[in-house]
Design a protein around this motif. Structure first.
Motif, mmCIF file in Angstrom:
data_model
loop_
_atom_site.group_PDB
_atom_site.id
_atom_site.type_symbol
_atom_site.label_atom_id
_atom_site.label_comp_id
_atom_site.label_asym_id
_atom_site.label_seq_id
_atom_site.Cartn_x
_atom_site.Cartn_y
_atom_site.Cartn_z
ATOM 1 N N ASP A 223 0.828 -1.116 0.066
ATOM 2 C CA ASP A 223 0.162 -0.125 -0.101
ATOM 3 C C ASP A 223 0.940 1.469 -0.087
ATOM 4 N N VAL A 224 2.109 1.358 -0.842
ATOM 5 C CA VAL A 224 2.750 2.473 -0.991
ATOM 6 C C VAL A 224 2.710 2.862 -2.505
ATOM 7 N N ASN A 225 2.759 4.266 -2.520
ATOM 8 C CA ASN A 225 2.443 4.832 -3.981
ATOM 9 C C ASN A 225 3.842 5.275 -4.468
ATOM 10 N N GLU A 226 3.902 5.383 -5.803
ATOM 11 C CA GLU A 226 5.024 5.660 -6.285
ATOM 12 C C GLU A 226 5.070 7.385 -5.863
ATOM 13 N N GLY A 227 6.519 7.738 -5.558
ATOM 14 C CA GLY A 227 6.827 9.035 -4.821
ATOM 15 C C GLY A 227 6.838 9.151 -3.507
ATOM 16 N N GLU A 228 6.498 8.037 -3.013
ATOM 17 C CA GLU A 228 6.597 7.842 -1.581
ATOM 18 C C GLU A 228 7.833 7.264 -1.217
ATOM 19 N N GLY A 229 8.915 7.892 -1.662
ATOM 20 C CA GLY A 229 10.408 7.391 -1.428
ATOM 21 C C GLY A 229 10.659 6.142 -2.436
ATOM 22 N N CYS A 230 9.814 5.756 -3.421
ATOM 23 C CA CYS A 230 9.882 4.531 -4.372
ATOM 24 C C CYS A 230 9.488 4.991 -5.380
ATOM 25 N N PHE A 231 10.199 4.468 -6.622
ATOM 26 C CA PHE A 231 10.197 4.527 -7.862
ATOM 27 C C PHE A 231 9.612 3.289 -8.750
ATOM 28 N N VAL A 232 8.737 3.565 -9.653
ATOM 29 C CA VAL A 232 8.547 2.538 -10.624
ATOM 30 C C VAL A 232 9.341 1.831 -11.811
ATOM 31 N N ALA A 233 10.023 0.895 -11.787
ATOM 32 C CA ALA A 233 10.736 0.734 -13.112
ATOM 33 C C ALA A 233 10.706 -0.689 -13.534
ATOM 34 N N GLU A 234 9.996 -0.935 -14.722
ATOM 35 C CA GLU A 234 9.871 -2.302 -15.279
ATOM 36 C C GLU A 234 10.384 -2.709 -16.480
ATOM 37 N N ASN A 235 11.319 -1.781 -17.136
ATOM 38 C CA ASN A 235 11.874 -2.001 -18.131
ATOM 39 C C ASN A 235 13.203 -1.144 -18.303
ATOM 40 N N ILE A 236 13.893 -1.274 -19.018
ATOM 41 C CA ILE A 236 15.156 -0.394 -19.056
ATOM 42 C C ILE A 236 15.223 0.973 -19.235
ATOM 43 N N ASP A 237 14.213 1.456 -20.335
ATOM 44 C CA ASP A 237 14.174 3.129 -20.368
ATOM 45 C C ASP A 237 13.608 3.423 -19.073
ATOM 46 N N GLN A 238 12.627 2.814 -18.098
ATOM 47 C CA GLN A 238 12.226 3.365 -16.852
ATOM 48 C C GLN A 238 13.212 3.332 -15.952
ATOM 49 N N TYR A 239 14.087 2.294 -16.076
ATOM 50 C CA TYR A 239 15.335 2.558 -14.842
ATOM 51 C C TYR A 239 16.274 3.803 -15.385
ATOM 52 N N PHE A 240 16.401 3.996 -16.730
ATOM 53 C CA PHE A 240 17.260 4.921 -17.121
ATOM 54 C C PHE A 240 16.784 6.321 -16.510
ATOM 55 N N LYS A 241 15.561 6.340 -16.823
ATOM 56 C CA LYS A 241 14.635 7.658 -16.126
ATOM 57 C C LYS A 241 14.769 8.051 -14.918
ATOM 58 N N VAL A 242 14.567 6.845 -14.189
ATOM 59 C CA VAL A 242 14.638 6.922 -12.669
ATOM 60 C C VAL A 242 15.830 7.249 -12.031
#
Length: 283
Positions: A223-242
């Motif tokens: 029950d944690v949202n993105e932005g609460e100290g956490c980032f969602v990344a499920e592919n290489i492009d998303q990891y790069f952006k984070v």
């Protein structure tokens, strides 16, 4: 009807996908058709018994909020409580020091916690070391990304032998106390598991202000949202952006402070225990 069942991970009884994944890896060829039928029947029989047992329960306490979707017939009986992890240490002085240390370093170390024999590690580590890190390190980055793996390396089905000399990984083995790891790494990667179990390491990271890169499913479980100290990344492009975002000082400090706030709001032990006490008193 007075039974209160506390569930940490209900997949062994209810998640057919995970069972089938394991079954298909064991059963090969027509010569095993008898064993295959027996294992499938055994699974469904125990699932039925488990459901009958759950129906008799007065209340069911769960640690993973998304477990409700697996026990839809008895949702009204389900109460969600975060895990109680009383040994965590909230230390805000790490934030600036952690960023400054990596700002002046040639490498950025990302934490990964999980023994190599775990199914999700067997799946995730090859992706990280064969695809993710080589791609990110080949991009125009000034600092090299290195994965620091904490966990037992035995019974790894060849995983340790394959990657022990890989320049993008450090295997530190099992450690009882992880305070220094949360203090000295830039962020933590928590890949998506094959089950509904709760990732205690996410709560540990939050309590130490360590930014977390994980999947949407793992955040929903707690029950944690993105932005609460956490980032969602499920592919290489998303990891790069984070990681590009976290390379900015203000963004990194903000993410770390949000991690502390999330721990204080949702997982601080005394608050969870007080909530549990009120729950049991109301029965």
């Amino acid at each position: 009807n007075d039974i209160i069942l506390c569930l940490h991970d209900i997949d062994p009884a209810l998640n057919f996908y995970k069972f089938k994944y394991k079954l298909d890896s064991q059963v090969r060829g027509l010569k095993n058709w008898y064993n295959s039928c027996f294992l499938y029947w055994n699974f469904f029989f125990h699932t039925l018994l488990f459901h009958l047992f759950l129906i008799q329960c007065k209340k069911i306490l769960i640690h993973g909020k998304n477990m409700k979707s697996y026990i839809s017939l008895i949702k009204k009986k389900v109460e969600y409580f975060p895990p109680v992890v009383p040994f965590l240490i909230n230390n805000k002085k790490y934030i600036v020091n952690r960023y400054e240390n990596f700002k002046n370093s040639n490498t950025i170390k990302m934490l990964y916690i999980g023994k190599l024999s775990n199914s999700h590690t067997q799946k995730s580590l090859p992706f990280i070391l064969d695809k993710l890190l080589p791609t990110l390190n080949q991009a125009s980055r000034k600092q090299k990304l290195v994965l620091r793996v904490i966990g037992n390396t035995s019974n790894s089905s060849g995983l340790y032998q394959k990657y022990k000399n890989n320049e993008n990984v450090e295997f530190a083995g099992f450690k009882e106390n992880l305070n220094d790891e949360y203090k000295n790494n830039f962020c933590q990667i928590v890949t998506e598991g094959l089950n509904t179990g709760v990732r205690i390491k996410i709560i540990e990271s939050l309590s130490n202000g360590l930014p977390i890169i994980t999947s949407k499913k793992e955040l929903e479980t707690l029950d944690v949202n993105e932005g609460e100290g956490c980032f969602v990344a499920e592919n290489i492009d998303q990891y790069f952006k984070v990681l590009e975002a976290l390379s900015n000082y203000n963004a990194y400090v903000s993410a770390s402070k949000n991690a502390f706030k999330t721990y204080e709001k949702k997982f601080r032990s005394d608050k969870v225990i007080a909530k549990l006490a009120l729950f049991f008193k109301s029965l």
